[in-house]
Scaffold this motif. Sequence first.
Motif, PDB file in Angstrom:
ATOM      1  N   ASN A 189      -5.262  -0.662   5.658  1.00 36.77           N
ATOM      2  CA  ASN A 189      -4.216   0.011   4.874  1.00 36.77           C
ATOM      3  C   ASN A 189      -3.011  -0.915   4.735  1.00 36.77           C
ATOM      4  O   ASN A 189      -2.993  -2.026   5.298  1.00 36.77           O
ATOM      5  N   THR A 190      -1.999  -0.458   4.014  1.00 38.94           N
ATOM      6  CA  THR A 190      -0.817  -1.304   3.788  1.00 38.94           C
ATOM      7  C   THR A 190      -0.015  -1.524   5.067  1.00 38.94           C
ATOM      8  O   THR A 190       0.665  -2.545   5.202  1.00 38.94           O
ATOM      9  N   GLU A 191      -0.123  -0.598   6.002  1.00 36.83           N
ATOM     10  CA  GLU A 191       0.581  -0.782   7.284  1.00 36.83           C
ATOM     11  C   GLU A 191       0.027  -2.014   8.011  1.00 36.83           C
ATOM     12  O   GLU A 191       0.788  -2.827   8.562  1.00 36.83           O
ATOM     13  N   SER A 192      -1.299  -2.143   8.028  1.00 41.26           N
ATOM     14  CA  SER A 192      -1.926  -3.318   8.658  1.00 41.26           C
ATOM     15  C   SER A 192      -1.506  -4.592   7.928  1.00 41.26           C
ATOM     16  O   SER A 192      -1.253  -5.630   8.540  1.00 41.26           O
ATOM     17  N   GLU A 245       1.292  -5.057   6.205  1.00 40.57           N
ATOM     18  CA  GLU A 245       2.704  -5.318   6.513  1.00 40.57           C
ATOM     19  C   GLU A 245       2.867  -5.989   7.879  1.00 40.57           C
ATOM     20  O   GLU A 245       3.708  -6.868   8.058  1.00 40.57           O
ATOM     21  N   LYS A 246       2.044  -5.573   8.821  1.00 42.87           N
ATOM     22  CA  LYS A 246       2.104  -6.156  10.170  1.00 42.87           C
ATOM     23  C   LYS A 246       1.785  -7.651  10.119  1.00 42.87           C
ATOM     24  O   LYS A 246       2.477  -8.482  10.720  1.00 42.87           O
TER      25      LYS A 246
END
Length: 597
Positions: free
Chosen positions: A27-30, A32-33
């Motif tokens: 996902n975009t959270e991964s 962004e990390k």
Amino acid sequence: MASVKKLMNRNEVENQYKWSIEKVYENTESWEKDFGKLKSIAPKLLDFSGKLKDGEVLLDFLKAQEKVLRLLEKLFVYAHLKSDEDTANNTYQAIKDKIDSYFAEVMSFKAFFEPEILSLEDGVIEKAIEDTEGLKLYDFYLKNILKMKPHTLNKDMEQLLASVSDCLNAPSNIRGMLSNADMSFPLIKDEEGNEVELSEGNYVNFLRSKNRDVRKDAFLNLFKTYYKFRNTYAAALTSSIKNFIFVSKTRKFNSSLEASLKPNNIPLEVYDNAIDTINKHLDSLHRYVRIKKKLLGLEEIHMYDLYVPVIDTPKTHIEFSEACKIVKEGLKPLGKEYLDIFQSGIDNRWVDVYLNKGKRSGAYSWGCYDTMPYVLLNYNYELDDVSTLAHEMGHSMHSYYSRTNQPYIYANYELFCAEVASITNECLLIKHLIENEKDKNKRLYLINQQLEGIRATVFRQIMFAEFEKITHSSMEAGKSLTSEDLCKIWHDLNVKYFGSDMVVDSEIDMEWARIPHFYSDFYVYQYATGYAAANSFSSMILDKGEEAVEKYKGFLKSGGSDYPINILRKAGVDMTTSKPLEDTIKRFVELLDMLDS
């Protein structure tokens, strides 16, 4: 899957027909990390500046650079592929814009590397490679940089050239703005008699119209519009050529052609031989024009008749699963291993198959060292879509073999080789289809498709290459070229290439203005050499079987571990000779015989 009646939303497409992009980031959270991680490690590349003469430090830099670039590419590919799934999705547009902006910054962090390597005294890098065990992997990579030393300027001059790069690109930008933004074309009537605004986008469709008045009207109006801006186009193109000549002279190359070919170690004879070989066989293109004239039932054949099909497109509805079977059947000569990898690519969802709302148009193969070699399609159940699947999967198979068999530093193949694997697949597929087609009209359609492919990719691109050679040589000799000069050169080339049966309409004289590739100097010949190499590979595979297949797979596995000419030669295709192009002309003549029988 049933025929699509309306455009689906992305979430309506079944998972099996969507690429498995979640294997890159869940996902975009991964995402962004990892983007945060990239921003923390990329600036540290600057710490190596001024220290690269030490072999161990150089090795540490190369390892750090690989770590940064692999992460950058992974982030870049994910963001772009997600954006292409649905260009209206603001979340994915945002991460694409974010990585696009940061990409340039990362490049700036490593910009010192090549100038510093090239500024070191002769022998320093060679000794570092000899003394530092880990650097032996980078031997070809580093020596390839060093060979450009005679053409590298001092630090101040390099900075000066870099600072004016935008100015040097201005002619291309001006041409682009004129063609895409400022020019407008008149209204013409389509086949139903409706008034339609002519554009670059719909022009080719009009040229394929069965109604001769429609295609003539489109042709005349398009080039009359170009003619109004002939002096601006001429100024843009000649300025671009002057800029390229200026840079090549500044970098101490003997010619602009050498400046373009030498960095990839392509001998100048490859370019010259391609033009000479095609010129020796223009009689076969003249014959094609005569046959087309006869099949279309024309008293005179004009330039605007060139694109109309001699055989109507067969009505087909080929499900994607059936397309995969057809392609695999055509590629059977490549052997079980190749077909198993191909099928695993389909099963593991390399391919994004169907059109959905907001999806990017067209087709491509793309990915990076740490992702699958993804394929974007907009599959529409036509025979052309089957060919597109074979083509794009050819690219992806090349990438798969390269990345599986080469370290990161050599995993990417050069442009000179980039179209070979995709066109090899196309050649194998269409030969299989022609040989096995029982319906006379479908067979004639397939024959004409391959003929058009060779005409457009070999003859036409070499005509472009000859135009470039004439214009660059003229300007290097100090001659100025006006719009009238450029139109005459283009007219004379069309007369020579298409022969006495073709009426070379004066309007075609402005066609040079439509070709954006002329602003990427000496680029187009690679389409023709790529096709010729692919035709040679497909012929050898069919004639010699397993021995040729192993050599071909050796080519696929080589990536960028050597110069393109050497990689192809090791696999059995010598592009420094005329044979690959001669063999392509031989196939063209075989197809003409089939069409004319």
